[in-house]
Design an enzyme around this catalytic site. Sequence first.
Site, mmCIF file in Angstrom:
data_model
loop_
_atom_site.group_PDB
_atom_site.id
_atom_site.type_symbol
_atom_site.label_atom_id
_atom_site.label_comp_id
_atom_site.label_asym_id
_atom_site.label_seq_id
_atom_site.Cartn_x
_atom_site.Cartn_y
_atom_site.Cartn_z
ATOM 1 N N GLY A 1 6.078 -9.503 -16.973
ATOM 2 C CA GLY A 1 5.015 -10.492 -17.141
ATOM 3 C C GLY A 1 4.161 -10.207 -18.357
ATOM 4 N N LYS B 1 11.833 -2.043 -11.118
ATOM 5 C CA LYS B 1 11.149 -3.301 -11.425
ATOM 6 C C LYS B 1 12.137 -4.448 -11.257
ATOM 7 C CE LYS B 1 8.322 -5.646 -14.890
ATOM 8 N NZ LYS B 1 7.325 -6.050 -13.882
ATOM 9 N N ALA C 1 0.805 -1.225 0.000
ATOM 10 C CA ALA C 1 0.000 0.000 0.000
ATOM 11 C C ALA C 1 0.836 1.272 0.000
ATOM 12 C CB ALA C 1 -0.943 0.000 1.200
ATOM 13 N N HIS D 1 10.771 -0.528 -18.681
ATOM 14 C CA HIS D 1 10.194 -0.215 -17.379
ATOM 15 C C HIS D 1 11.164 0.617 -16.549
ATOM 16 C CE1 HIS D 1 7.286 -3.383 -18.358
ATOM 17 N NE2 HIS D 1 6.553 -2.916 -17.369
#
Length: 276
Positions: free
Chosen positions: A175, A169, A14, A165
Amino acid sequence: MANQASIPVVVIGAAGKMGREVVKAVASAPDMTLVGAIDTTGEHQDKDAGELAGLSEPLEVPITNQLESMLAFAAQEKQPGVMIDFTHPDSVYDNIRSAIAYGIRPVVGTTGLSPQQIQNLADFAEKASTGCLIIPNFSIGMVLLQQAAVTASKYFDHVEIIELHHNQKADAPSGTAIQTAQMLGEMGKIFNQAVVEETEKIKGARGSLADEGIRIHSVRLPGLIAHQEVIFGAAGQIYTLRHDTSDRACYMPGVLLAIRKVLQLKSLVYGLEKIL
């Protein structure tokens, strides 16, 4: 506690960039209630998830690192709960198993799971009759790119994928790129038949070799978010499909859709295109 008609949602990761966007999206959804916010980053412990996400008012949901306790709490809600995971490949497998064990439906955006891990989770979810969604990319635009790539692959025999990216990452290839290669590989043809004997002067120069002769190249740089190109080549022409992410908010419609859809499932489903 969640309202009787709302979906209880727990967000793992979060405090991360994607996690904060998910917190804002869930807080604004009229049929959802954020009941838990998990993050292992020490500096964010006990902070209000809403304030950390940039909301004008607190949600009175503190950041905690106690996943098991939060899953047990969410399992007591009257409505079935959903866990959103945007964490790290090293932890996501155990997170998913824990959620399913508590009857909480996982919606997973973290990539890096191996095919065997996904199969193990699929078996576990089916035995528990619990829905689970693993989504390499929540962007509607990426789904459309993949569909266009599948159509183009009927007419082109040479294709390579470049994915770009941010440099935080952890896994490569992404993916999404792996899923794109798998979709093209299911077309029943071998791509990129060699016309010369290639020699890599530096190992990896030609990228990673995926399904059916398709190569994937990964770029990691600060300043990027998430980008992918699928490049088809033929005599006298190049056909390029590209998707660029400029704001993580573009993923939120897909995330909210997945939260609602996973409640209708009794097994693991892989890919956003399966629930559109």
